[in-house]
Design an enzyme around this catalytic site. Structure first.
Site, PDB file in Angstrom:
ATOM      1  N   TRP A 128      -8.455  14.396  33.209  1.00 12.89           N
ATOM      2  CA  TRP A 128      -8.674  13.500  32.075  1.00 12.89           C
ATOM      3  C   TRP A 128     -10.125  13.025  32.071  1.00 12.89           C
ATOM      4  O   TRP A 128     -10.793  13.009  33.105  1.00 12.89           O
ATOM      5  CB  TRP A 128      -7.725  12.298  32.147  1.00 12.89           C
ATOM      6  CG  TRP A 128      -7.898  11.413  33.345  1.00 12.89           C
ATOM      7  CD1 TRP A 128      -7.255  11.513  34.537  1.00 12.89           C
ATOM      8  CD2 TRP A 128      -8.804  10.300  33.482  1.00 12.89           C
ATOM      9  NE1 TRP A 128      -7.671  10.540  35.401  1.00 12.89           N
ATOM     10  CE2 TRP A 128      -8.627   9.773  34.778  1.00 12.89           C
ATOM     11  CE3 TRP A 128      -9.727   9.692  32.629  1.00 12.89           C
ATOM     12  CZ2 TRP A 128      -9.336   8.673  35.242  1.00 12.89           C
ATOM     13  CZ3 TRP A 128     -10.447   8.597  33.097  1.00 12.89           C
ATOM     14  CH2 TRP A 128     -10.249   8.101  34.382  1.00 12.89           C
ATOM     15  N   GLU A 144     -15.424  -0.382  40.891  1.00 14.31           N
ATOM     16  CA  GLU A 144     -15.529   1.047  40.598  1.00 14.31           C
ATOM     17  C   GLU A 144     -16.959   1.432  40.221  1.00 14.31           C
ATOM     18  O   GLU A 144     -17.437   2.514  40.572  1.00 14.31           O
ATOM     19  CB  GLU A 144     -14.580   1.421  39.455  1.00 14.31           C
ATOM     20  CG  GLU A 144     -13.107   1.249  39.759  1.00 14.31           C
ATOM     21  CD  GLU A 144     -12.545   2.354  40.648  1.00 14.31           C
ATOM     22  OE1 GLU A 144     -13.302   3.277  41.000  1.00 14.31           O
ATOM     23  OE2 GLU A 144     -11.351   2.285  40.981  1.00 14.31           O
ATOM     24  N   GLU A 200     -14.263   9.849  40.825  1.00 11.34           N
ATOM     25  CA  GLU A 200     -14.245   8.390  40.796  1.00 11.34           C
ATOM     26  C   GLU A 200     -15.140   7.827  39.685  1.00 11.34           C
ATOM     27  O   GLU A 200     -14.864   6.762  39.138  1.00 11.34           O
ATOM     28  CB  GLU A 200     -14.713   7.840  42.150  1.00 11.34           C
ATOM     29  CG  GLU A 200     -13.725   8.034  43.285  1.00 11.34           C
ATOM     30  CD  GLU A 200     -12.664   6.941  43.321  1.00 11.34           C
ATOM     31  OE1 GLU A 200     -12.927   5.854  42.777  1.00 11.34           O
ATOM     32  OE2 GLU A 200     -11.585   7.185  43.891  1.00 11.34           O
ATOM     33  N   HIS A 236     -13.679   6.376  36.485  1.00 10.82           N
ATOM     34  CA  HIS A 236     -12.921   5.131  36.483  1.00 10.82           C
ATOM     35  C   HIS A 236     -13.734   3.972  35.916  1.00 10.82           C
ATOM     36  O   HIS A 236     -13.294   3.260  35.003  1.00 10.82           O
ATOM     37  CB  HIS A 236     -12.466   4.791  37.897  1.00 10.82           C
ATOM     38  CG  HIS A 236     -11.611   5.852  38.528  1.00 10.82           C
ATOM     39  ND1 HIS A 236     -11.243   5.815  39.856  1.00 10.82           N
ATOM     40  CD2 HIS A 236     -11.060   6.983  38.020  1.00 10.82           C
ATOM     41  CE1 HIS A 236     -10.497   6.864  40.130  1.00 10.82           C
ATOM     42  NE2 HIS A 236     -10.381   7.594  39.039  1.00 10.82           N
ATOM     43  N   GLU A 255      -8.615   3.289  49.770  1.00 12.41           N
ATOM     44  CA  GLU A 255      -8.051   4.016  48.629  1.00 12.41           C
ATOM     45  C   GLU A 255      -6.605   3.580  48.375  1.00 12.41           C
ATOM     46  O   GLU A 255      -6.162   3.496  47.224  1.00 12.41           O
ATOM     47  CB  GLU A 255      -8.119   5.526  48.858  1.00 12.41           C
ATOM     48  CG  GLU A 255      -9.534   6.099  48.846  1.00 12.41           C
ATOM     49  CD  GLU A 255     -10.104   6.256  47.445  1.00 12.41           C
ATOM     50  OE1 GLU A 255      -9.686   5.536  46.523  1.00 12.41           O
ATOM     51  OE2 GLU A 255     -10.978   7.107  47.260  1.00 12.41           O
ATOM     52  N   THR A 290      -6.861   0.301  46.461  1.00 12.30           N
ATOM     53  CA  THR A 290      -7.190   0.442  45.046  1.00 12.30           C
ATOM     54  C   THR A 290      -6.012   1.025  44.263  1.00 12.30           C
ATOM     55  O   THR A 290      -5.802   0.680  43.096  1.00 12.30           O
ATOM     56  CB  THR A 290      -8.446   1.300  44.841  1.00 12.30           C
ATOM     57  OG1 THR A 290      -8.292   2.551  45.519  1.00 12.30           O
ATOM     58  CG2 THR A 290      -9.671   0.604  45.376  1.00 12.30           C
ATOM     59  N   ASP A 339      -5.178   8.735  40.441  1.00 19.80           N
ATOM     60  CA  ASP A 339      -6.350   9.325  41.097  1.00 19.80           C
ATOM     61  C   ASP A 339      -6.534   8.745  42.493  1.00 19.80           C
ATOM     62  O   ASP A 339      -6.802   9.463  43.464  1.00 19.80           O
ATOM     63  CB  ASP A 339      -7.617   9.051  40.281  1.00 19.80           C
ATOM     64  CG  ASP A 339      -7.885  10.097  39.215  1.00 19.80           C
ATOM     65  OD1 ASP A 339      -7.086  11.040  39.073  1.00 19.80           O
ATOM     66  OD2 ASP A 339      -8.913   9.959  38.516  1.00 19.80           O
ATOM     67  N   GLU A 340      -6.434   7.419  42.579  1.00 16.26           N
ATOM     68  CA  GLU A 340      -6.647   6.767  43.875  1.00 16.26           C
ATOM     69  C   GLU A 340      -5.597   7.221  44.883  1.00 16.26           C
ATOM     70  O   GLU A 340      -5.905   7.398  46.075  1.00 16.26           O
ATOM     71  CB  GLU A 340      -6.597   5.244  43.717  1.00 16.26           C
ATOM     72  CG  GLU A 340      -7.580   4.662  42.713  1.00 16.26           C
ATOM     73  CD  GLU A 340      -9.036   4.767  43.132  1.00 16.26           C
ATOM     74  OE1 GLU A 340      -9.333   5.401  44.162  1.00 16.26           O
ATOM     75  OE2 GLU A 340      -9.889   4.197  42.429  1.00 16.26           O
ATOM     76  N   HIS A 353      -6.637  10.601  46.183  1.00 19.83           N
ATOM     77  CA  HIS A 353      -7.764  10.470  47.106  1.00 19.83           C
ATOM     78  C   HIS A 353      -7.321   9.860  48.435  1.00 19.83           C
ATOM     79  O   HIS A 353      -7.795  10.256  49.502  1.00 19.83           O
ATOM     80  CB  HIS A 353      -8.865   9.624  46.461  1.00 19.83           C
ATOM     81  CG  HIS A 353      -9.457  10.248  45.235  1.00 19.83           C
ATOM     82  ND1 HIS A 353     -10.149   9.528  44.286  1.00 19.83           N
ATOM     83  CD2 HIS A 353      -9.450  11.534  44.801  1.00 19.83           C
ATOM     84  CE1 HIS A 353     -10.544  10.333  43.321  1.00 19.83           C
ATOM     85  NE2 HIS A 353     -10.136  11.555  43.617  1.00 19.83           N
TER      86      HIS A 353
END
Length: 389
Positions: free
Chosen positions: A84, A129, A167, A170, A220, A223, A252-253, A256
């Site tokens: 995305w 971020e 990242e 974000h 991570e 977050t 996403d976090e 990661h």
């Protein structure tokens, strides 16, 4: 993303543009009572600076794992064309002016019902971020895994650059959404970002990738928790698009976190005592969130105030800190880890017994805080309006 500071449970005050959402914006754990922000059982202490603490021979551990990293870590990245992008969630500037303006109007209508406290937390997340250059710099201080050329084909360097690129979306997305909402003072936010990047961060990783990957595994996860909770609150507050944005960032976090935790798992396999000592070292220091040096040019306690609001909103709490530790202990199977030296076993005992101690200390801090009256602070990001702490 926050230090652990106890704050009070009370009704959210009405805001100039939002209704009272006390019942809807409740913490995940209603049994917790958080109090005055100056009392904390797990606040990160000041620490002396230590550099290059990893013995030189340990660099060979990471060289020997380069093939493994290519096979087991890099696949957790996604191709750019499959990811995305911020524009997927934002008003389309290529539309005719009236159509674009209508999309912005709808965005503002959705955010109008969210209280100021929510925007304090969302802005704090966005600033965290947006200080991404600091985090890439920190990882590139780690001996044995840094990007030696800036475009190295080493898998550790490739991971760091691509992680940074993922990242980067974000902060871009959250900043643009906040800008279009009209609910926040973008000038003060931009100043805070510049102050924060200039200040840097010192998480106590000592140029040591053992410590660095323990830190990133925890951070991570933190977050992931925080963005997941801002998604929940946005949905409760009537903005499903913002909820989807925060939930997508949280995903996403989580991915990661999986990568960094996988690295620590491998280190526990190839060097159990060294990895166990690193985990204990970071937990003794206490995990300091990356934006702990944030400043807006006015409020020297800005991070403390942001953290207090985040805890009161149930976005990131003292209980979450202990939960994350327990989660990682289970994921890394630390209680069953074998092949440790005596020093390693002592570190194992310390880490595996730490979460209940943190909870107990926080209960005592909460009890002391109950004797203090409620407080508030004005936050520049929301045009100096007061929020309860």
């Amino acid at each position: 993303m926050q230090a652990l500071i106890a704050v009070p449970t009370q009704r959210l005050p009405g805001t100039p543009r939002g209704r009272n959402l006390t019942r809807r914006l409740r913490p995940l754990r209603s049994s917790l009572t958080f109090r005055q922000p100056t009392v904390s059982a797990v606040a990160a202490p000041a620490r002396p600076q230590v550099t290059h603490s990893m013995p030189p021979e340990k660099v060979e551990v990471f060289k020997s794992l380069e093939g493994w990293a290519s096979e087991s870590v890099l696949p957790l990245l996604k191709p750019v064309e499959e990811l995305w992008q911020p524009q997927d969630f934002l008003p389309d500037p290529a539309l005719p002016f009236d159509a674009f303006s209508e999309q912005v109007r709808k965005l503002r209508d959705r955010t109008a019902e969210l209280p100021d406290e929510y925007f304090v937390v969302l802005v704090g997340d966005m600033i965290t971020e947006d200080a991404l250059p600091t985090y890439q710099t920190m990882i590139n201080t780690l001996d044995g895994v840094r990007d030696e050329t800036g475009a190295s084909a080493n898998p550790w360097a490739m991971w760091t650059r691509s992680w940074t690129a993922e990242e980067n979306r974000h902060g871009d997305l959250l900043r643009t959404y906040l800008y279009l909402s009209g609910r926040v003072d973008m000038l003060m936010i931009e100043k805070t970002v510049q102050y924060l990047i200039s200040a840097g961060m010192d998480p106590g990783t000592e140029n040591n990738p053992y410590l660095g990957f323990v830190y990133t595994s925890f951070q991570e996860r933190a977050t992931f928790v925080s963005h997941g909770n801002t998604a929940r609150l946005a949905k409760d507050g009537g903005d499903p698009i913002l909820a989807r944005i925060c939930g997508t960032i949280a995903a996403d976090e989580k991915r990661h976190e999986n990568a960094y935790s996988r690295i620590v798992e491998k280190l526990l396999e190839v060097d159990p005592t060294g990895a166990m000592l690193a985990i204990a070292d970071m937990m003794r220091k206490k995990i300091t969130m990356p934006a702990h040096l944030m400043f807006d040019g006015r409020d020297p306690r800005l991070f403390e105030h942001f953290s207090a609001v985040a805890q009161r909103m149930g976005v990131y709490t003292a209980d979450d800190y202990a939960d994350i530790l327990e989660f990682l202990i289970g994921r890394w199977r630390l209680e069953k880890l074998e092949g440790l030296t005596g020093e390693g076993r002592r570190a194992q005992d310390f880490v595996c017994g730490l979460a209940p101690r943190i909870r107990k200390l926080q209960e005592r801090a909460d009890e002391r805080a109950r004797k203090m009256g409620p407080q508030s602070a004005t936050i520049s990001w929301i045009f100096n309006r007061p929020v309860a702490l």
